[in-house]
Scaffold this motif. Structure first.
Motif, PDB file in Angstrom:
ATOM      1  N   TYR A 287     -29.493  19.831  18.842  1.00  0.00           N
ATOM      2  CA  TYR A 287     -28.231  19.295  18.330  1.00  0.00           C
ATOM      3  C   TYR A 287     -27.250  20.422  18.026  1.00  0.00           C
ATOM      4  O   TYR A 287     -26.046  20.317  18.285  1.00  0.00           O
ATOM      5  CB  TYR A 287     -28.476  18.454  17.079  1.00  0.00           C
ATOM      6  CG  TYR A 287     -28.766  16.997  17.337  1.00  0.00           C
ATOM      7  CD1 TYR A 287     -29.799  16.614  18.191  1.00  0.00           C
ATOM      8  CD2 TYR A 287     -28.021  15.998  16.721  1.00  0.00           C
ATOM      9  CE1 TYR A 287     -30.070  15.281  18.427  1.00  0.00           C
ATOM     10  CE2 TYR A 287     -28.295  14.652  16.940  1.00  0.00           C
ATOM     11  CZ  TYR A 287     -29.317  14.305  17.797  1.00  0.00           C
ATOM     12  OH  TYR A 287     -29.577  12.977  18.033  1.00  0.00           O
ATOM     13  N   GLY A 288     -27.774  21.500  17.446  1.00  0.00           N
ATOM     14  CA  GLY A 288     -26.906  22.604  17.069  1.00  0.00           C
ATOM     15  C   GLY A 288     -26.261  23.278  18.264  1.00  0.00           C
ATOM     16  O   GLY A 288     -25.048  23.568  18.257  1.00  0.00           O
ATOM     17  N   LYS A 291     -23.479  21.457  19.668  1.00  0.00           N
ATOM     18  CA  LYS A 291     -22.406  21.263  18.693  1.00  0.00           C
ATOM     19  C   LYS A 291     -22.277  19.800  18.266  1.00  0.00           C
ATOM     20  O   LYS A 291     -21.176  19.271  18.075  1.00  0.00           O
ATOM     21  CB  LYS A 291     -21.064  21.755  19.253  1.00  0.00           C
ATOM     22  CG  LYS A 291     -21.093  23.176  19.802  1.00  0.00           C
ATOM     23  CD  LYS A 291     -21.559  24.180  18.751  1.00  0.00           C
ATOM     24  CE  LYS A 291     -21.607  25.591  19.330  1.00  0.00           C
ATOM     25  NZ  LYS A 291     -22.144  26.577  18.370  1.00  0.00           N
ATOM     26  N   LYS A 293     -22.584  17.013  15.513  1.00  0.00           N
ATOM     27  CA  LYS A 293     -22.551  16.906  14.055  1.00  0.00           C
ATOM     28  C   LYS A 293     -22.075  15.514  13.665  1.00  0.00           C
ATOM     29  O   LYS A 293     -20.944  15.307  13.238  1.00  0.00           O
ATOM     30  CB  LYS A 293     -21.632  17.979  13.463  1.00  0.00           C
ATOM     31  CG  LYS A 293     -21.661  18.030  11.935  1.00  0.00           C
ATOM     32  CD  LYS A 293     -20.729  19.111  11.399  1.00  0.00           C
ATOM     33  CE  LYS A 293     -20.774  19.164   9.884  1.00  0.00           C
ATOM     34  NZ  LYS A 293     -19.884  20.210   9.328  1.00  0.00           N
ATOM     35  N   ASP A 296     -23.267  15.566   8.090  1.00  0.00           N
ATOM     36  CA  ASP A 296     -23.433  16.916   7.574  1.00  0.00           C
ATOM     37  C   ASP A 296     -24.931  17.185   7.382  1.00  0.00           C
ATOM     38  O   ASP A 296     -25.487  16.995   6.300  1.00  0.00           O
ATOM     39  CB  ASP A 296     -22.685  17.063   6.243  1.00  0.00           C
ATOM     40  CG  ASP A 296     -22.581  18.524   5.815  1.00  0.00           C
ATOM     41  OD1 ASP A 296     -23.153  19.383   6.511  1.00  0.00           O
ATOM     42  OD2 ASP A 296     -21.935  18.797   4.793  1.00  0.00           O
ATOM     43  N   TYR A 297     -25.582  17.661   8.452  1.00  0.00           N
ATOM     44  CA  TYR A 297     -27.043  17.778   8.443  1.00  0.00           C
ATOM     45  C   TYR A 297     -27.559  18.807   7.445  1.00  0.00           C
ATOM     46  O   TYR A 297     -28.729  18.747   7.048  1.00  0.00           O
ATOM     47  CB  TYR A 297     -27.537  18.117   9.845  1.00  0.00           C
ATOM     48  CG  TYR A 297     -27.331  16.999  10.835  1.00  0.00           C
ATOM     49  CD1 TYR A 297     -27.927  15.762  10.651  1.00  0.00           C
ATOM     50  CD2 TYR A 297     -26.515  17.170  11.950  1.00  0.00           C
ATOM     51  CE1 TYR A 297     -27.733  14.719  11.539  1.00  0.00           C
ATOM     52  CE2 TYR A 297     -26.309  16.137  12.855  1.00  0.00           C
ATOM     53  CZ  TYR A 297     -26.910  14.913  12.643  1.00  0.00           C
ATOM     54  OH  TYR A 297     -26.697  13.893  13.531  1.00  0.00           O
ATOM     55  N   TRP A 475     -30.579  23.891  12.356  1.00  0.00           N
ATOM     56  CA  TRP A 475     -29.392  23.269  12.952  1.00  0.00           C
ATOM     57  C   TRP A 475     -28.150  24.093  12.666  1.00  0.00           C
ATOM     58  O   TRP A 475     -27.333  24.337  13.554  1.00  0.00           O
ATOM     59  CB  TRP A 475     -29.217  21.850  12.402  1.00  0.00           C
ATOM     60  CG  TRP A 475     -27.915  21.234  12.829  1.00  0.00           C
ATOM     61  CD1 TRP A 475     -27.633  20.621  14.017  1.00  0.00           C
ATOM     62  CD2 TRP A 475     -26.708  21.214  12.060  1.00  0.00           C
ATOM     63  NE1 TRP A 475     -26.325  20.204  14.043  1.00  0.00           N
ATOM     64  CE2 TRP A 475     -25.725  20.555  12.856  1.00  0.00           C
ATOM     65  CE3 TRP A 475     -26.352  21.667  10.797  1.00  0.00           C
ATOM     66  CZ2 TRP A 475     -24.426  20.345  12.421  1.00  0.00           C
ATOM     67  CZ3 TRP A 475     -25.058  21.461  10.341  1.00  0.00           C
ATOM     68  CH2 TRP A 475     -24.110  20.803  11.150  1.00  0.00           C
ATOM     69  N   TYR A 479     -25.733  25.729  15.334  1.00  0.00           N
ATOM     70  CA  TYR A 479     -24.405  25.101  15.393  1.00  0.00           C
ATOM     71  C   TYR A 479     -23.294  26.151  15.221  1.00  0.00           C
ATOM     72  O   TYR A 479     -22.277  26.105  15.926  1.00  0.00           O
ATOM     73  CB  TYR A 479     -24.279  24.040  14.303  1.00  0.00           C
ATOM     74  CG  TYR A 479     -23.000  23.241  14.370  1.00  0.00           C
ATOM     75  CD1 TYR A 479     -22.878  22.143  15.212  1.00  0.00           C
ATOM     76  CD2 TYR A 479     -21.900  23.598  13.572  1.00  0.00           C
ATOM     77  CE1 TYR A 479     -21.706  21.405  15.273  1.00  0.00           C
ATOM     78  CE2 TYR A 479     -20.727  22.851  13.621  1.00  0.00           C
ATOM     79  CZ  TYR A 479     -20.632  21.773  14.477  1.00  0.00           C
ATOM     80  OH  TYR A 479     -19.469  21.051  14.537  1.00  0.00           O
TER      81      TYR A 479
END
Length: 482
Positions: A287-288, A291, A293, A296-297, A475, A479
């Motif tokens: 996921y990071g 990009k 999101k 707000d992980y 993450w 990210y």
């Protein structure tokens, strides 16, 4: 003397679990092994028979492993090769389970997940296409053959010790506990009215009843109470659908995938919680780097308390169950689940009205949710998560699960899922026997260098949050990486 007795007298309990595929049949349709079959099945169950029978094709692991697609599924059980592609949609546990093991040795998972092995073998006969070539090992070459053999010997030992035989009295008392709580929840407002204090106490009683029903349906769903699968299936409908209001077919499809490939992404649905939560190491980095999101992980360990704990049962599980029943047209489940709501409305509408009864149902599910969430997640989220590594059964389960220290309260509060390792290794074993087999499992893990994790319950609760924070940090690194 019966085949089972002959094998037991020679120190190998395999009569029920390893019938000979070429056996004769009696007039009543039940398998009847001849003298030659007895010798063959004994050798085969001990992993010593590598001589192919005439008329069967021979395959290498290299060739078998090419058939691992959704439209082309082969698997190996006790050195026999089966093409399960056309039959996958009819598999009671769902087609995905077969797909998860396509191209692999499924001997140990087959024995672990099925109760009446001789009956199941009858379904396998038309799917048989060949055997492993004599020079091929009984499992893939990347697996430790000694570890696999030791685990299979442990299972035979436990079968000889009758560790898979249920104490029906234990489960009768468990069901009696649930029914008594349900009756009390009706009697109390009947005698004392529907004031706030009474309603809170009623909700407490029903919460305990629902949580304990969750554990009982889990036992029955794994066929660990009755010797005949049909009685387990019928009782499962009663407890899961009528007492809890959830679909049996939904639970089977989801939970069995988790059992055969725990903490393996994306095969285990229990760890695929995106986009709400990112678990383990692989998913957060994925996921990071992309990009992504949605939320707000970096604060997921905080909103776990606000979203994950209270909404697991009343929202996530309930919506999934209803969606699957509707889309798959599971009419029997729909009828049983309807009886759950009808019973609740009849029981409590006199005190709270229809709308009030509906609110009471979901208040109870809301209160039950943190209990079930903690019990089910504390043994898995802090453990190793990875993509498919094709490990042996013992390693797959031990690396993805951990135990919680035993006490009378812990046993009751978790429905004996504090012995998560033993449960995952032997899903059809009655839970009251877990503590008896735990020392043997621990010893086997020590022999092969596998870490057997056993921790206090409160630390296990905290480890869930710590694991979520660790995944969030991964993450963030991916990210914000330039």
């Amino acid at each position: 003397m019966k085949l089972e007795e002959k094998l037991e007298s020679n120190g190998s309990v395999v009569g029920r679990s390893q019938p000979y595929l070429g056996e004769n049949h009696q007039a009543n349709g039940k398998p009847k092994a001849n003298g030659k079959a007895e010798v063959y099945v004994k050798q085969e169950a001990n992993g010593k028979c590598k001589e192919p029978r005439r008329g069967l094709n021979l395959y290498t692991w290299q060739e078998i492993q090419r058939h691992n697609q959704d439209s082309d599924q082969w698997l190996v059980i006790s050195r026999k090769v089966y093409n399960v592609t056309a039959w996958a949609d009819r598999h009671p546990g769902g087609r995905r389970i077969l797909n998860h093991y396509a191209g692999e040795d499924a001997t140990d998972v087959f024995r672990a997940m099925h109760l009446e092995h001789d009956v199941v073998q009858l379904y396998l006969k038309p799917l048989l296409i060949g055997e492993l070539a004599p020079e091929e090992p009984s499992q893939e070459r990347n697996k430790n053959s000694q570890l696999v053999e030791d685990f299979q010997e442990l299972r035979r030992t436990l079968e000889a010790m009758n560790m898979f035989d249920a104490n029906l009295g234990f489960f009768f008392l468990h069901l009696a506990q649930i029914l008594i709580l349900e009756v009390l929840a009706w009697l109390i407002p009947y005698h004392f009215g529907n004031g706030w204090t009474v309603t809170i106490f009623v909700a407490f009683l029903l919460t305990v009843s629902q949580a304990q029903s969750s554990f009982l349906q889990h036992d029955i769903g794994h066929l660990s109470i009755f010797k005949k699968s049909k009685w387990n299936h019928l009782m499962h409908k009663f407890v899961m659908c009528h007492l809890k209001g959830l679909s049996v077919n939904w639970w089977n499809n989801r939970h069995f995938q988790h059992h055969v490939k725990p903490n393996i992404y994306p095969k285990d649905p229990d760890i695929d919680m995106g986009p709400l939560f990112l678990l383990g190491e692989t998913q957060p980095v994925k996921y990071g780097k992309k990009k992504i999101k949605y939320i707000d992980y970096e604060k997921q360990h905080l909103y776990f308390y606000m979203v994950g704990l209270p909404l697991l049962m009343p929202v996530y599980f309930n919506l999934q169950s209803m969606q699957m029943m509707y889309l798959k047209k599971y009419w029997v489940d729909i009828a049983w689940v309807s009886s759950f709501y009808i019973r609740y409305f009849i029981t409590f509408s006199t005190f709270y009205g229809i709308f009030g009864s509906f609110l009471l149902i979901y208040l109870v599910k809301f209160l039950e949710s943190p209990w079930i969430a903690y019990v089910t997640q504390m043994s898995h989220i802090p453990m190793k998560m990875s993509k498919e590594e094709n490990r042996d059964w013992l390693s797959t389960q031990v690396l993805a699960t951990c135990n919680i220290e035993q006490s009378f309260f812990n046993d009751w509060f978790t429905g004996h899922l504090n012995f998560q390792i033993e449960h995952h290794l032997f899903p059809t074993m009655p839970r009251h026997n877990y503590h008896k087999v735990a020392p043997l499992v621990r010893s086997l893990c020590a022999k092969h260098g596998l870490k057997y994790v056993n921790k206090p319950m409160l630390r296990a609760f905290g480890d869930i949050v710590r694991a979520l924070k660790k995944s969030a940090a991964l993450w963030m690194d991916a990210y914000y990486e330039t």
